[in-house]
Design a protein around this motif. Structure first.
Motif, PDB file in Angstrom:
ATOM      1  N   UNK A 896      49.981  35.736   7.911  1.00  0.00           N
ATOM      2  CA  UNK A 896      50.798  34.649   8.438  1.00  0.00           C
ATOM      3  C   UNK A 896      51.611  33.932   7.376  1.00  0.00           C
ATOM      4  N   UNK A 897      51.391  34.264   6.113  1.00  0.00           N
ATOM      5  CA  UNK A 897      52.116  33.568   5.040  1.00  0.00           C
ATOM      6  C   UNK A 897      53.525  34.140   4.881  1.00  0.00           C
ATOM      7  N   UNK A 898      54.481  33.248   4.607  1.00  0.00           N
ATOM      8  CA  UNK A 898      55.865  33.653   4.334  1.00  0.00           C
ATOM      9  C   UNK A 898      56.241  33.242   2.920  1.00  0.00           C
ATOM     10  N   UNK A 899      56.941  34.118   2.234  1.00  0.00           N
ATOM     11  CA  UNK A 899      57.420  33.876   0.875  1.00  0.00           C
ATOM     12  C   UNK A 899      58.899  34.193   0.843  1.00  0.00           C
ATOM     13  N   UNK A 900      59.699  33.231   0.342  1.00  0.00           N
ATOM     14  CA  UNK A 900      61.147  33.414   0.301  1.00  0.00           C
ATOM     15  C   UNK A 900      61.614  33.559  -1.148  1.00  0.00           C
ATOM     16  N   UNK A 927      57.534  46.846   4.611  1.00  0.00           N
ATOM     17  CA  UNK A 927      58.427  47.555   5.539  1.00  0.00           C
ATOM     18  C   UNK A 927      58.253  49.065   5.399  1.00  0.00           C
ATOM     19  N   UNK A 928      57.017  49.501   5.226  1.00  0.00           N
ATOM     20  CA  UNK A 928      56.735  50.921   5.145  1.00  0.00           C
ATOM     21  C   UNK A 928      56.939  51.534   3.780  1.00  0.00           C
ATOM     22  N   UNK A 929      57.405  50.783   2.808  1.00  0.00           N
ATOM     23  CA  UNK A 929      57.663  51.301   1.473  1.00  0.00           C
ATOM     24  C   UNK A 929      56.675  50.684   0.483  1.00  0.00           C
ATOM     25  N   UNK A 930      56.576  51.336  -0.676  1.00  0.00           N
ATOM     26  CA  UNK A 930      55.661  50.839  -1.695  1.00  0.00           C
ATOM     27  C   UNK A 930      56.191  49.619  -2.407  1.00  0.00           C
ATOM     28  N   UNK A 931      57.496  49.380  -2.322  1.00  0.00           N
ATOM     29  CA  UNK A 931      58.092  48.223  -2.983  1.00  0.00           C
ATOM     30  C   UNK A 931      59.385  47.851  -2.274  1.00  0.00           C
ATOM     31  N   UNK A 932      59.923  46.712  -2.643  1.00  0.00           N
ATOM     32  CA  UNK A 932      61.207  46.242  -2.116  1.00  0.00           C
ATOM     33  C   UNK A 932      62.032  45.747  -3.294  1.00  0.00           C
ATOM     34  N   UNK A 933      63.346  45.931  -3.231  1.00  0.00           N
ATOM     35  CA  UNK A 933      64.182  45.542  -4.367  1.00  0.00           C
ATOM     36  C   UNK A 933      65.244  44.546  -3.942  1.00  0.00           C
ATOM     37  N   UNK A 934      65.680  43.739  -4.908  1.00  0.00           N
ATOM     38  CA  UNK A 934      66.795  42.805  -4.727  1.00  0.00           C
ATOM     39  C   UNK A 934      67.721  42.999  -5.923  1.00  0.00           C
ATOM     40  N   UNK A 935      68.937  43.490  -5.662  1.00  0.00           N
ATOM     41  CA  UNK A 935      69.855  43.894  -6.744  1.00  0.00           C
ATOM     42  C   UNK A 935      71.212  43.255  -6.614  1.00  0.00           C
ATOM     43  N   UNK A 936      71.330  42.179  -5.825  1.00  0.00           N
ATOM     44  CA  UNK A 936      72.645  41.567  -5.649  1.00  0.00           C
ATOM     45  C   UNK A 936      72.595  40.082  -5.991  1.00  0.00           C
ATOM     46  N   UNK A 937      73.740  39.601  -6.491  1.00  0.00           N
ATOM     47  CA  UNK A 937      73.869  38.166  -6.717  1.00  0.00           C
ATOM     48  C   UNK A 937      73.843  37.431  -5.388  1.00  0.00           C
ATOM     49  N   UNK A 942      63.080  37.022   2.995  1.00  0.00           N
ATOM     50  CA  UNK A 942      61.818  36.381   3.370  1.00  0.00           C
ATOM     51  C   UNK A 942      60.802  37.478   3.674  1.00  0.00           C
ATOM     52  N   UNK A 943      59.612  37.362   3.066  1.00  0.00           N
ATOM     53  CA  UNK A 943      58.548  38.343   3.239  1.00  0.00           C
ATOM     54  C   UNK A 943      57.399  37.701   4.021  1.00  0.00           C
ATOM     55  N   UNK A 944      56.925  38.392   5.098  1.00  0.00           N
ATOM     56  CA  UNK A 944      55.853  37.913   5.967  1.00  0.00           C
ATOM     57  C   UNK A 944      54.660  38.845   5.855  1.00  0.00           C
ATOM     58  N   UNK A 945      53.477  38.270   5.695  1.00  0.00           N
ATOM     59  CA  UNK A 945      52.239  39.055   5.675  1.00  0.00           C
ATOM     60  C   UNK A 945      51.643  39.052   7.077  1.00  0.00           C
ATOM     61  N   UNK A 946      51.375  40.244   7.626  1.00  0.00           N
ATOM     62  CA  UNK A 946      50.793  40.339   8.954  1.00  0.00           C
ATOM     63  C   UNK A 946      50.150  41.707   9.131  1.00  0.00           C
ATOM     64  N   UNK A 947      48.923  41.689   9.712  1.00  0.00           N
ATOM     65  CA  UNK A 947      48.194  42.925  10.020  1.00  0.00           C
ATOM     66  C   UNK A 947      48.029  43.824   8.804  1.00  0.00           C
ATOM     67  N   UNK A 948      47.781  43.219   7.638  1.00  0.00           N
ATOM     68  CA  UNK A 948      47.474  43.999   6.455  1.00  0.00           C
ATOM     69  C   UNK A 948      48.661  44.593   5.740  1.00  0.00           C
ATOM     70  N   UNK A 949      49.870  44.207   6.094  1.00  0.00           N
ATOM     71  CA  UNK A 949      51.074  44.696   5.408  1.00  0.00           C
ATOM     72  C   UNK A 949      52.047  43.539   5.216  1.00  0.00           C
ATOM     73  N   UNK A 950      53.068  43.790   4.386  1.00  0.00           N
ATOM     74  CA  UNK A 950      54.148  42.831   4.208  1.00  0.00           C
ATOM     75  C   UNK A 950      55.380  43.332   4.934  1.00  0.00           C
ATOM     76  N   UNK A 951      56.125  42.395   5.486  1.00  0.00           N
ATOM     77  CA  UNK A 951      57.307  42.745   6.278  1.00  0.00           C
ATOM     78  C   UNK A 951      58.484  41.881   5.821  1.00  0.00           C
TER      79      UNK A 951
END
Length: 959
Positions: A896-900, A927-937, A942-951
């Protein structure tokens, strides 16, 4: 310098183009080469995803066939140089939409001569080579060079005796650093400006003038100093961008000239532009209508496959005004005419210790008759005596002096310095205006001394010195019907090694469109340029004889003036007040980014895209430009006193201009009603609508208060408590116990037990432990002890320590410093909870929501583990290229935690963020991947934790 290679071709539309490659070291004749089938492609791309982008860069790509040794020799030479030898110049015969104007302004030029189309630098590392046998294609890319400015200092002195540079001069200085201005023919248009903002008090609107030429800035605002006193210059790109941000404009190259134009100017069919040659000599100011109608019949067509979509309206627009500000280190001290001198004690000095003085200066003139014989603009002059008695040589005094020479003098003030001769440091506030014999002026100057000459006892005298007419230097004399009062409240801070914090002022405007409910904020960026008397970055204007500070600006020739940054955010919101229709597709035409396209009864302005010269196709984004000033809502500015003074210099303290709209300390300013928040000026003084908190010893004559909290009160006439029935009762003291059935106005209970009903129509103060069985309190409640309410209760504003409310409706402001237990359904408005809060029932929050922001500095190969208290991470890059890893918390305790996560302008493909699960969460995915990237200015996710995964539940759309 000469043309080394050139190629010519005709487009499908019959336009002749000529591409020339210029070599700075070439002394021989030019030879031809063949371009590939596209001719060339010209691409425009802004700095932001928004429809307003201050800098719109362009690049030109073309393929050249390698058919001989001459071409190969050129390419081998090119490989050794990076943007400092080879340039590209493109000419055409069309001259597009303003050929008639150029013809009449330069009548010696024939209609059919080749006209300059585009200029840029070949970028060596963007050259690609086709893997084929000869003839094969070299793909060249040239940029307009505006990006080069990011690595070039703006190292120019002011070019006007008044210590200013015209805005057009700053623009020219920046563009000249690109290094291509020599390629423009003499007398031809090099820069085109289109700005329609005029200063109301000193400028006269004219259709044959460029207002930018009449505006000036002290370019020292673009410099800083390091710890060793060395000057640090801003980049020319940063300076150019700040100019564009401040004026709500964009800068780009098109049709053979540079353009500096305001976005709102493009909302009208016709605009006035001023054309300058490469010496920045004005050619002419003319009216231009260069709309292109896409009618599908006359060679201008919208091709199949395009699509319409909408950009969302914004809820607010903001801009950040950056200056230096102080760090508070001591308690404010108030000086008045009855007590202007304070001895503050010993201060220890080193060779790099300075003093900083800052705080509000209040000056008021009142009139008993309202006479207007001496109404007008005045300058209020203050003086401060800063005296240190030497600790090693008693009786030896040092004074920090600056002479006042009068407003009629060429230099109003002398140089500031320490001296053993008694004197004062003189300065003045922003000009005020006496109206009907009255004036109310509140300013916040800042003074920074040179390094202290000695350690010793510090004594300060602060006082009002006099008033002057700034126009002619004469003294302003009060008339018999006028009286004045003043006070200064100074915070005195010590500075060592010139260390100071950096801060800013946020100007913000809200969308008042009733059809829009958006929480999107359009942040225009940062600027050091604004109008405000005597502050660093002050925008000055030329009044025909001299340079003066700009006070209020407006668009065109009508309307009232405002601070320039308020005007900016108002206009930008007017462009974004409703959803914006956008067209993405392909056009068949030879119109460039400067032209609006007309189709389907609307006008569209280019956002950026690619023009292919051979077939005349322009694949791009266009947005429907529509200006709606009606929906511009409440203006506001989170304003702070600011300073950027040089040690020992002769500059006066820095000020914002006279505030007529906006916010001061979070309180709204209403110039018409003469109100700031709950404080309103009246003929006999002032009044306060709301709660007045006085925590020190107070003496009040005949107090008639609304919601008022007073500690240690001495009242001349007494405290009037109302109402008990129809009676008014004056209480001198009260007992420790009241029986049932009491109805009071403002009441104070010191250790009382009220066992029956109590109805307090105004305010209840409880300083000791008290028990109320059934309370109805509609005003403010301040409870210093423990309050137990056991029955059904209605309480207005609660300010409580440890309290238990069984079933309470708290409708006002609530501040809980201890533990608050709420077991029933409760509505809490404007609630601050500093301790633990458990809400087990329905909670309705009707006020603003604030979240803590954690600033994260990202570095190559660095790692940041998200803490239990993190919510918003604001990331900025430091150092060389690489990848920075942000580790999310374990999913076991995060459901239920959100991180922005938000990026600023420093994040890119080469300075990237990688977001990964906790090391112990080996099977967890994002989102089904081992990692997520942010490469733009300016990205956000926003990342949500639910059911044992991050979305990823929200991510900024590139559009």
């Amino acid at each position: 310098m000469a043309v080394r290679l050139y190629s010519e071709f005709k487009s499908d539309r019959g336009n002749l183009y000529r591409i020339e490659i210029h070599d700075a070291n070439w002394l021989s004749v030019a030879t031809t080469f063949n371009v590939d089938g596209s001719g060339f492609q010209l691409t425009y791309e802004g700095q932001t995803d928004d429809i307003v982008s201050p800098i719109v860069g362009s690049k030109l790509s073309f393929g050249g066939y390698s058919t001989n040794a001459t071409f190969e020799t050129f390419v081998n030479t090119l490989k050794s140089f990076q943007e400092n030898r080879f340039r590209v110049v493109v000419y055409t015969t069309t001259n597009f939409w303003n050929s008639w104007a150029d013809f009449w302004q330069n009548a010696s030029n024939p209609w059919n001569q080749l006209d300059l189309f585009w200029v840029g630098w070949i970028v060596q590392d963007l050259v690609t080579i086709e893997d084929e046998s000869q003839p094969y294609v070299y793909q060249f890319t040239a940029t307009d060079g505006i990006g080069r400015l990011a690595n070039i200092d703006y190292n120019f002195n002011n070019d006007d005796p008044a210590g200013l540079t015209r805005v057009t001069g700053i623009l020219d200085n920046c563009l000249s650093l690109i290094g291509t201005d020599d390629l423009w023919p003499a007398g031809e248009t090099y820069v085109r400006t289109s700005v329609d903002w005029w200063e109301t008090s000193s400028q006269t609107y004219a259709t044959n003038k460029d207002t930018l030429y009449e505006h000036g800035i002290d370019v020292r605002v673009f410099t800083n100093e390091d710890d060793d006193g060395n000057t640090i210059y801003s980049s020319a790109l940063d300076v150019l961008q700040q100019l564009a941000i401040t004026y709500g404009a964009r800068v780009y190259q098109t049709n053979g000239h540079w353009v500096f134009e305001q976005y709102v100017n493009r909302a009208a069919a016709t605009r006035y532009v001023t054309n300058y040659d490469k010496t920045m000599t004005a050619i002419a100011t003319i009216a231009v209508n260069d709309d292109v109608t896409i009618d599908q019949t006359s060679g201008y067509a919208r091709l199949n496959g395009g699509q319409f979509n909408y950009l969302p309206a914004v809820g607010s627009v903001s801009v950040e005004y950056v200056q230096e500000k102080f760090s508070s280190t001591s308690k404010p001290i108030t000086f008045r005419s009855t007590a202007p001198t304070k001895t503050l004690g010993i201060i220890g000095a080193s060779t790099s210790t300075q003093l900083k003085f800052y705080g509000p200066h209040n000056y008021n003139i009142t009139s008993s008759t309202g006479a207007t014989t001496n109404d007008g603009t005045i300058a209020v002059v203050w003086r401060i005596q800063i005296r240190i008695e030497s600790a090693t040589t008693p009786g030896l005094f040092y004074y920090y002096n600056r002479a006042f020479n009068g407003f009629a003098a060429s230099a109003v003030y002398g140089n500031a310095s320490w001296s053993t001769t008694a004197g004062y440091y003189y300065y003045h506030a922003p000009f005020g205006r006496v109206i009907f014999g009255a004036l109310s002026l509140n300013t916040a100057p800042v003074i920074i001394t040179a390094n202290l000459p000695t350690s010793g006892t510090l004594r300060i005298t602060s006082e009002h010195f006099g008033n002057y007419d700034p126009a002619n230097g004469t003294a302003y004399t009060l008339e018999p019907h006028q009286n004045d009062t003043w006070s200064t409240t100074l915070t005195i801070a010590r500075m060592d090694n010139a260390k100071d914090n950096s801060s800013s002022i946020i100007y913000r405007v809200n969308n008042a469109n009733p059809n829009v409910d958006s929480n999107i904020e359009l942040n225009l960026g940062t600027t050091r340029i604004a109008n405000g008397l005597f502050q660093t970055g002050d925008l000055s204007v030329y009044n025909g004889t001299s340079w003066v500070s700009g006070i209020a600006f407006r668009r065109g020739s009508t309307g009232t003036g405002d601070q320039i940054l308020n005007l900016l955010i108002s206009e930008m919101l007017g462009l974004h007040a409703a959803p914006i229709q956008r067209f993405n597709g392909e056009m068949f035409n030879d119109a460039m980014i400067e032209n609006r396209l007309a189709f389907d009864g609307a006008r569209y302005l280019n956002l950026g895209g690619t023009f292919t010269a051979r077939n005349g196709h322009f694949s791009a984004d266009w947005f429907l430009i529509d200006y709606d000033p009606v929906s511009v809502g409440t203006l506001g500015a989170e304003r702070l006193p600011v300073a950027q003074l040089t040690s020992g210099g002769s500059n006066v303290g820095n000020y914002d201009g006279v505030i007529e709209v906006g916010r001061v300390g979070g309180m709204a300013v209403d110039a018409t009603q003469e109100k700031i928040g709950p404080f309103e000026q009246t003929a006999s003084g002032g009044k306060i609508d709301g709660t007045l908190g006085v925590t020190g010893a107070s003496t009040l004559q005949s107090l008639n208060a609304g919601s008022t909290i007073l500690d240690d009160l001495t009242a001349g006439v007494g405290i009037v408590l109302t109402n008990w029935g129809d009676e008014t009762t004056t209480w001198a003291s009260w007992g420790d116990k009241w029986s049932a059935g009491v109805r009071l106005g403002k009441s104070t209970i010191e250790g009382a037990s009220v066992v029956g009903d109590i109805s307090v129509s105004n305010e209840l103060n409880v300083s000791g432990a008290s028990t109320l069985s059934s309370a109805s309190v509609t005003g403010n409640q301040t409870i210093g002890g423990t309050l137990g309410v056991t029955g059904t209760s209605t309480i207005g504003t609660l300010n409580a320590g440890a309290s238990t409310l069984s079933s309470a409706a708290v409708t006002g402001n609530t501040s809980v410093g201890g533990t608050l237990g709420v077991t029933g359904t409760s509505n809490l408005s404007n609630t601050n909870i500093d301790g633990a809060a458990n809400l087990n029932a329905t909670a309705s929050v009707n006020g603003a929501w604030y979240a803590d922001i954690d600033d994260v500095t990202a570095t190559a190969s660095g790692t940041y583990e998200v803490k239990n208290t993190d919510y918003i991470l604001f990331t900025t890059w430091s150092g060389g290229n690489g990848t920075f890893t942000i580790v999310l918390p374990p999913v076991e305790s995060s459901d239920g935690r959100m991180i922005r996560i938000k990026t600023d302008s420093t994040i890119s493909n080469s300075t990237a963020l990688s977001i990964v699960p906790d090391a112990g969460d080996t099977s967890v995915r994002i989102d089904g991947e081992s990692s997520s990237s942010m490469t733009r200015s300016y990205d956000g996710a926003t990342y949500l934790c639910h059911n044992g995964d991050w979305w990823v539940i929200q991510k900024k759309d590139k559009g």
